[in-house]
Design a protein around this motif. Structure first.
Motif, short mmCIF file in Angstrom:
data_model
loop_
_atom_site.label_atom_id
_atom_site.label_comp_id
_atom_site.label_asym_id
_atom_site.label_seq_id
_atom_site.Cartn_x
_atom_site.Cartn_y
_atom_site.Cartn_z
N ALA A 196 0.78 -1.02 0.00
CA ALA A 196 0.02 0.09 -0.05
C ALA A 196 0.83 1.25 0.08
O ALA A 196 1.72 1.46 0.68
N GLY A 197 0.64 2.31 -0.77
CA GLY A 197 1.28 3.27 -1.21
C GLY A 197 2.67 3.29 -1.91
O GLY A 197 3.19 4.46 -2.10
N GLN A 198 3.07 2.13 -2.47
CA GLN A 198 3.97 2.04 -3.06
C GLN A 198 3.71 2.76 -4.68
O GLN A 198 2.78 2.79 -5.05
N THR A 199 4.74 3.43 -5.10
CA THR A 199 4.36 4.29 -6.48
C THR A 199 4.32 3.32 -7.64
O THR A 199 5.06 2.48 -7.84
N ILE A 200 3.18 3.40 -8.24
CA ILE A 200 3.00 2.48 -9.50
C ILE A 200 3.16 3.38 -10.47
O ILE A 200 3.83 3.10 -11.56
N VAL A 201 2.70 4.78 -10.78
CA VAL A 201 2.91 5.49 -11.68
C VAL A 201 3.08 6.93 -11.20
O VAL A 201 2.37 7.29 -10.25
N ARG A 202 4.32 7.77 -11.97
CA ARG A 202 4.20 9.13 -11.68
C ARG A 202 3.69 9.95 -12.80
O ARG A 202 4.19 9.84 -13.78
N LEU A 203 2.74 10.83 -12.39
CA LEU A 203 1.90 11.66 -13.35
C LEU A 203 2.40 13.03 -13.29
O LEU A 203 2.37 13.75 -12.21
N ALA A 204 2.79 13.61 -14.29
CA ALA A 204 3.10 14.90 -14.51
C ALA A 204 1.90 15.71 -14.77
O ALA A 204 1.46 15.42 -15.99
N ARG A 205 0.77 16.39 -14.03
CA ARG A 205 -0.44 17.06 -14.31
C ARG A 205 0.04 17.95 -15.18
O ARG A 205 0.83 18.93 -15.11
N GLN A 206 -1.16 18.22 -15.96
CA GLN A 206 -1.16 19.21 -16.90
C GLN A 206 -1.55 20.61 -16.11
O GLN A 206 -2.09 20.53 -15.08
N GLY A 207 -1.12 21.72 -16.52
CA GLY A 207 -1.66 22.89 -16.07
C GLY A 207 -0.23 23.72 -15.67
O GLY A 207 -0.65 25.02 -15.27
N GLY A 208 0.93 23.47 -16.01
CA GLY A 208 2.05 24.46 -15.93
C GLY A 208 3.34 23.62 -16.13
O GLY A 208 3.44 22.48 -16.25
N ARG A 209 4.45 24.39 -16.54
CA ARG A 209 5.73 24.01 -16.92
C ARG A 209 6.64 24.71 -16.07
O ARG A 209 6.55 25.97 -15.84
N ASP A 210 7.78 24.18 -15.58
CA ASP A 210 8.88 24.88 -14.75
C ASP A 210 10.12 24.67 -15.51
O ASP A 210 10.50 23.61 -16.17
N ALA A 211 10.95 25.57 -15.42
CA ALA A 211 12.31 25.40 -15.81
C ALA A 211 13.19 25.39 -14.75
O ALA A 211 13.12 26.37 -13.78
N VAL A 212 13.62 24.29 -14.52
CA VAL A 212 14.69 24.08 -13.24
C VAL A 212 16.15 24.17 -13.61
O VAL A 212 16.56 23.35 -14.32
N PHE A 213 16.58 24.90 -12.57
CA PHE A 213 18.04 25.22 -12.72
C PHE A 213 18.98 25.16 -11.32
O PHE A 213 18.33 25.07 -10.27
N GLU A 214 20.16 24.66 -11.35
CA GLU A 214 21.07 24.59 -10.23
C GLU A 214 21.70 26.06 -10.15
O GLU A 214 22.79 26.24 -11.07
N VAL A 215 21.44 26.88 -9.25
CA VAL A 215 22.11 28.28 -9.26
C VAL A 215 23.09 28.49 -8.26
O VAL A 215 22.77 27.99 -7.08
#
Length: 364
Positions: A196-215
């Motif tokens: 119970a609770g084990q990740t079966i699927v990781r879902l990127a929900r629609q509605g926004g996008r990020d640009a991720v940087f290491e600063v």
């Protein structure tokens, strides 16, 4: 005879030492002072700087959910794979439901039995109520019938609650998407037993996008507040978008010592897919800083330092400075130097405090 021979011997010794003693008492040869060491220098000035910082990052979803079953079991099917688009309510995976189905059937049977008991107890209570009104039964029998009816009703309520629980557990064997999105990761294959609770699927929900940087921390300190950041695809700079900082990690990465910064993009183009490599550009605030050639930098007391030339005595002294930014060509200094001071830029490794120097280009 003996006296005459002794006098003759001492006289010869003194006569021989005389020229030597006279030579020793003569003036010593003068020692010449070392020539001043030639060095290159620069005069400290301040100038306005507003550099543009370019960082490489990636596109990520603003909202990512790890979906898993609320009960343990064996995965029967998982009809979605990485990259699939799903809609809200779409089935993502199923567990084998035999045990849960049997529990529902058992709960249904218990509820039916409890319902029959309630019907019987209610009929008995109604008869006793009629007989009591006509005087053909006692109050004790009436109270007993009422108690049996209430007990039967309580058992029916419990059976219905157990049936509801069994229905929920059966429903938990079906995993559905709670929102539209894209599958980015799968965590179990059909046939696997999961908890119970084990990740079966990781879902990127629609509605926004990020640009991720290491600063780096120094960029965070000098970046203007609420700055607009230009983002473009690294392999296609014509695909662009803009955004503002949405989130800054509170702790630096223990290996790189950089902070993860998420930039929320405004209406990103379709070509900026999840995981795409992007370049972000930020214009730093213009500020007056002191910049010197990187070749002038040395170390003293385990800290950055430079050699300062005293124009009156033409000697050098070592002074610690505070460096805020550096690259292979120049160094930005925040403290330790004043405008107009002369800093050695070449020959720093061969100097010592108080040494006389000669500026290259000046007369010897």
């Amino acid at each position: 005879m003996g006296r005459r021979r002794g006098s003759f011997g001492w006289g010869r010794v003194i006569g021989c030492l005389g020229p030597v003693l006279l030579a020793a008492c003569g003036p010593a040869e003068e020692v010449r002072a070392p020539e001043p060491r030639p060095v290159r220098t620069v005069t400290v000035t301040k100038r306005e700087t507003g550099d543009t910082v370019a960082l490489t990052g990636r596109i990520a979803a603003q909202d990512v959910a790890a979906l898993g079953f609320r009960t343990a079991g064996r995965v029967m099917e998982r009809p979605v794979n990485v990259g699939d688009r799903v809609t809200a309510g779409q089935t993502i995976a199923r567990l084998e439901p035999q045990n849960e189905t049997n529990a529902v059937r058992s709960a249904q049977a218990d509820r039916a039995a409890a319902q029959a008991a309630v019907t019987q107890a209610t009929n008995h209570f109604e008869r006793q109520e009629t007989l009591l009104a006509q005087g053909w039964t006692t109050r004790a029998l009436f109270d007993q019938a009422k108690k049996e009816r209430d007990t039967a009703q309580a058992r029916l309520d419990s059976a219905e609650a157990q049936l509801k629980t069994a229905d929920d557990l059966l429903g938990f064997t079906v995993l559905k998407a709670d929102a539209p999105g894209i599958v980015t990761t799968v965590g179990a294959e059909p046939g696997e037993v999961v908890q119970a609770g084990q990740t079966i699927v990781r879902l990127a929900r629609q509605g926004g996008r990020d640009a991720v940087f290491e600063v780096p921390a120094q960029v965070l300190r000098t970046a203007p507040p609420d700055a607009v950041i230009a983002v473009s695809l690294t392999d296609d700079p014509a695909v662009t978008a803009t955004g503002r900082v949405r989130e800054v990690a509170p702790e630096a990465d223990p290996v790189t010592r950089t902070f993860e910064v998420k930039v929320g993009l405004d209406a990103p183009p379709e070509a900026m897919r999840l995981g795409a490599t992007v370049t972000g550009r930020l214009r730093l605030d213009a500020q007056a800083v002191i910049e010197i050639p990187a070749s002038a930098l040395t170390r003293a007391d385990q800290a950055p330092a430079v050699w300062i030339v005293d124009p009156r005595s033409a000697t050098v002294a070592l002074r610690n400075v505070q460096v805020v930014r550096f690259d292979p060509a120049k160094v930005a200094v925040a403290g330790g130097l004043d405008v107009g001071e002369v800093v050695v830029t070449a020959g720093v490794q061969a100097l010592h405090p108080g040494q006389k120097v000669r500026l290259l280009g000046a007369r010897p």
